[in-house]
Motif scaffolding. Sequence first.
Motif, PDB file in Angstrom:
ATOM      1  N   ALA A 226      67.530  56.736  41.385  1.00  0.00           N
ATOM      2  CA  ALA A 226      67.911  56.591  42.707  1.00  0.00           C
ATOM      3  C   ALA A 226      67.218  55.969  43.687  1.00  0.00           C
ATOM      4  O   ALA A 226      67.685  55.176  44.822  1.00  0.00           O
ATOM      5  CB  ALA A 226      67.892  58.211  43.006  1.00  0.00           C
ATOM      6  N   ALA A 227      65.710  55.757  43.205  1.00  0.00           N
ATOM      7  CA  ALA A 227      64.982  55.016  44.265  1.00  0.00           C
ATOM      8  C   ALA A 227      65.316  53.478  44.635  1.00  0.00           C
ATOM      9  O   ALA A 227      65.407  52.924  45.493  1.00  0.00           O
ATOM     10  CB  ALA A 227      63.604  55.059  43.695  1.00  0.00           C
ATOM     11  N   VAL A 228      66.231  52.937  43.382  1.00  0.00           N
ATOM     12  CA  VAL A 228      66.657  51.508  43.511  1.00  0.00           C
ATOM     13  C   VAL A 228      67.703  51.734  44.447  1.00  0.00           C
ATOM     14  O   VAL A 228      67.630  50.468  45.205  1.00  0.00           O
ATOM     15  CB  VAL A 228      67.469  51.331  42.023  1.00  0.00           C
ATOM     16  CG1 VAL A 228      67.827  49.993  42.226  1.00  0.00           C
ATOM     17  CG2 VAL A 228      66.467  51.591  40.774  1.00  0.00           C
TER      18      VAL A 228
ATOM     19  N   GLN B  12      53.525  59.117  34.937  1.00  0.00           N
ATOM     20  CA  GLN B  12      54.088  57.733  34.922  1.00  0.00           C
ATOM     21  C   GLN B  12      53.471  57.116  36.133  1.00  0.00           C
ATOM     22  O   GLN B  12      53.582  57.808  37.263  1.00  0.00           O
ATOM     23  CB  GLN B  12      55.431  57.979  35.087  1.00  0.00           C
ATOM     24  CG  GLN B  12      56.495  56.557  35.243  1.00  0.00           C
ATOM     25  CD  GLN B  12      57.871  56.914  35.203  1.00  0.00           C
ATOM     26  OE1 GLN B  12      58.373  55.975  34.009  1.00  0.00           O
ATOM     27  NE2 GLN B  12      58.449  57.500  36.246  1.00  0.00           N
ATOM     28  N   SER B  13      53.566  55.881  36.153  1.00  0.00           N
ATOM     29  CA  SER B  13      53.156  55.096  37.135  1.00  0.00           C
ATOM     30  C   SER B  13      54.117  53.692  37.427  1.00  0.00           C
ATOM     31  O   SER B  13      54.652  53.343  36.307  1.00  0.00           O
ATOM     32  CB  SER B  13      51.595  54.361  37.083  1.00  0.00           C
ATOM     33  OG  SER B  13      50.508  55.384  36.944  1.00  0.00           O
ATOM     34  N   TRP B  14      54.391  53.423  38.589  1.00  0.00           N
ATOM     35  CA  TRP B  14      55.457  52.459  38.932  1.00  0.00           C
ATOM     36  C   TRP B  14      55.181  51.827  40.324  1.00  0.00           C
ATOM     37  O   TRP B  14      54.461  52.194  40.866  1.00  0.00           O
ATOM     38  CB  TRP B  14      56.967  52.984  38.443  1.00  0.00           C
ATOM     39  CG  TRP B  14      57.604  53.673  39.512  1.00  0.00           C
ATOM     40  CD1 TRP B  14      58.294  53.472  40.569  1.00  0.00           C
ATOM     41  CD2 TRP B  14      57.240  55.319  39.856  1.00  0.00           C
ATOM     42  NE1 TRP B  14      58.453  54.509  41.217  1.00  0.00           N
ATOM     43  CE2 TRP B  14      57.758  55.449  40.929  1.00  0.00           C
ATOM     44  CE3 TRP B  14      56.579  56.294  38.903  1.00  0.00           C
ATOM     45  CZ2 TRP B  14      58.159  56.842  41.243  1.00  0.00           C
ATOM     46  CZ3 TRP B  14      56.603  57.419  39.431  1.00  0.00           C
ATOM     47  CH2 TRP B  14      57.453  57.854  40.529  1.00  0.00           C
ATOM     48  N   THR B  15      55.692  50.410  40.302  1.00  0.00           N
ATOM     49  CA  THR B  15      55.813  49.845  41.486  1.00  0.00           C
ATOM     50  C   THR B  15      57.246  49.571  42.120  1.00  0.00           C
ATOM     51  O   THR B  15      58.075  49.100  41.293  1.00  0.00           O
ATOM     52  CB  THR B  15      54.969  48.699  41.249  1.00  0.00           C
ATOM     53  OG1 THR B  15      53.492  48.852  40.598  1.00  0.00           O
ATOM     54  CG2 THR B  15      54.791  47.719  42.713  1.00  0.00           C
ATOM     55  N   GLU B  16      57.063  49.673  43.325  1.00  0.00           N
ATOM     56  CA  GLU B  16      58.685  49.428  44.161  1.00  0.00           C
ATOM     57  C   GLU B  16      58.324  48.238  44.988  1.00  0.00           C
ATOM     58  O   GLU B  16      57.363  48.262  45.624  1.00  0.00           O
ATOM     59  CB  GLU B  16      59.224  50.645  44.633  1.00  0.00           C
ATOM     60  CG  GLU B  16      59.400  51.676  43.633  1.00  0.00           C
ATOM     61  CD  GLU B  16      59.836  52.909  44.365  1.00  0.00           C
ATOM     62  OE1 GLU B  16      59.816  53.025  45.536  1.00  0.00           O
ATOM     63  OE2 GLU B  16      60.196  54.005  43.401  1.00  0.00           O
TER      64      GLU B  16
ATOM     65  N   TYR C 119      59.685  48.302  39.199  1.00  0.00           N
ATOM     66  CA  TYR C 119      58.942  48.035  37.859  1.00  0.00           C
ATOM     67  C   TYR C 119      58.444  49.134  37.167  1.00  0.00           C
ATOM     68  O   TYR C 119      57.257  49.590  37.717  1.00  0.00           O
ATOM     69  CB  TYR C 119      57.913  47.007  37.989  1.00  0.00           C
ATOM     70  CG  TYR C 119      58.546  45.486  38.209  1.00  0.00           C
ATOM     71  CD1 TYR C 119      58.227  44.622  37.334  1.00  0.00           C
ATOM     72  CD2 TYR C 119      59.232  45.165  39.325  1.00  0.00           C
ATOM     73  CE1 TYR C 119      58.906  43.379  37.163  1.00  0.00           C
ATOM     74  CE2 TYR C 119      59.900  43.823  39.288  1.00  0.00           C
ATOM     75  CZ  TYR C 119      59.598  43.008  38.349  1.00  0.00           C
ATOM     76  OH  TYR C 119      60.123  41.693  38.425  1.00  0.00           O
ATOM     77  N   GLN C 120      58.618  49.637  36.246  1.00  0.00           N
ATOM     78  CA  GLN C 120      58.441  50.717  35.473  1.00  0.00           C
ATOM     79  C   GLN C 120      57.728  50.126  34.015  1.00  0.00           C
ATOM     80  O   GLN C 120      58.007  48.798  33.894  1.00  0.00           O
ATOM     81  CB  GLN C 120      59.249  52.054  35.111  1.00  0.00           C
ATOM     82  CG  GLN C 120      59.882  52.427  36.317  1.00  0.00           C
ATOM     83  CD  GLN C 120      60.828  53.427  36.004  1.00  0.00           C
ATOM     84  OE1 GLN C 120      62.108  53.204  35.561  1.00  0.00           O
ATOM     85  NE2 GLN C 120      60.511  54.648  36.409  1.00  0.00           N
ATOM     86  N   LYS C 121      57.269  50.960  33.313  1.00  0.00           N
ATOM     87  CA  LYS C 121      56.513  50.641  32.187  1.00  0.00           C
ATOM     88  C   LYS C 121      57.460  49.893  31.247  1.00  0.00           C
ATOM     89  O   LYS C 121      57.062  48.832  30.447  1.00  0.00           O
ATOM     90  CB  LYS C 121      55.678  51.524  31.223  1.00  0.00           C
ATOM     91  CG  LYS C 121      54.996  51.340  30.104  1.00  0.00           C
ATOM     92  CD  LYS C 121      54.505  52.506  29.734  1.00  0.00           C
ATOM     93  CE  LYS C 121      53.620  52.031  28.144  1.00  0.00           C
ATOM     94  NZ  LYS C 121      52.984  53.112  27.438  1.00  0.00           N
TER      95      LYS C 121
ATOM     96  N   ASN D  43      69.698  45.567  35.597  1.00  0.00           N
ATOM     97  CA  ASN D  43      68.742  46.340  34.660  1.00  0.00           C
ATOM     98  C   ASN D  43      68.190  45.628  33.844  1.00  0.00           C
ATOM     99  O   ASN D  43      68.912  44.709  33.010  1.00  0.00           O
ATOM    100  CB  ASN D  43      69.595  47.558  34.170  1.00  0.00           C
ATOM    101  CG  ASN D  43      70.179  48.418  35.154  1.00  0.00           C
ATOM    102  OD1 ASN D  43      69.644  49.378  35.493  1.00  0.00           O
ATOM    103  ND2 ASN D  43      71.465  47.952  35.491  1.00  0.00           N
ATOM    104  N   ILE D  44      66.950  45.808  33.514  1.00  0.00           N
ATOM    105  CA  ILE D  44      66.242  44.821  32.472  1.00  0.00           C
ATOM    106  C   ILE D  44      65.374  45.568  31.522  1.00  0.00           C
ATOM    107  O   ILE D  44      64.529  46.779  32.172  1.00  0.00           O
ATOM    108  CB  ILE D  44      65.197  43.794  33.230  1.00  0.00           C
ATOM    109  CG1 ILE D  44      66.022  42.977  34.333  1.00  0.00           C
ATOM    110  CG2 ILE D  44      64.508  42.857  32.361  1.00  0.00           C
ATOM    111  CD1 ILE D  44      65.269  42.075  35.169  1.00  0.00           C
TER     112      ILE D  44
END
Length: 254
Positions: A14-16, A49-53, A63-65, A80-81
Amino acid sequence: MMRPRVSTAISVLAAVFFLVFAIDGLCGVVLQKQTYMLIPGKGRTRLLQSWTEYAQGNKVAVYQKNAVFITDISTNTLINIIPSRKIYAVNDIDEFIRKIKKIVEQVKAQQPYQNNTPNAPLNVTVKNTGEIKNFLGYPSEHVEVYTNNKKVRDLWLTDKLPLSKEINVDKAFEKRAQIEDIFVELSGTKDVEATPEYKALFKGGKISMMTISYNLGSEEIERVTQVEITQIPQHIFEVPAGFKKVPIEQFMRH
């Protein structure tokens, strides 16, 4: 891409659709985020989890792992990648929603053991405590969320990040809500995130700098650990060279 529970998958995907930020010249916004679990009785935490927006020029990249999600609000496009497989799918957001809903319906049809008994509705109430706390210099308002008179979440909400003046944030939020509802339907359980009362907390561009979720005696915390206002390289919002385009149905199998 996700934490163990469906509600977490909803939050990240959803953050996307929701985090669309303003541009100051060539500058964008970079958020570092973490989710971790408090281990009951141990006084310790376990990182989940860690990620960057990234957000700049009406584009958002998460960007997730194991996965990357890029949204272009101007063109209503979602990419989606999966970097490890060097594949990607690109769809109109509304088309993506329709296709994912179809996939969910197919998955549910293959689960004859699933309990189709309707869940009792959640009685959600929201309490504004009036407490203001600073997170990384951003004043955030403390809100408590209850379902059926039991507290399920604490949130610290701020509208002080430079949210875009060019984007209809409520429209972006509407896309997020549609995604949430699809995955909640797949889970077969009611989730506070799918209720109108909870969704209303984020309208107008608010985000949570820290959220504590209470579930079966455990505490799960999601928080923004770093905010940076900076120029973001264009390649962050692009598919890497050499990656193969696949239909979203094939992408979802991975």
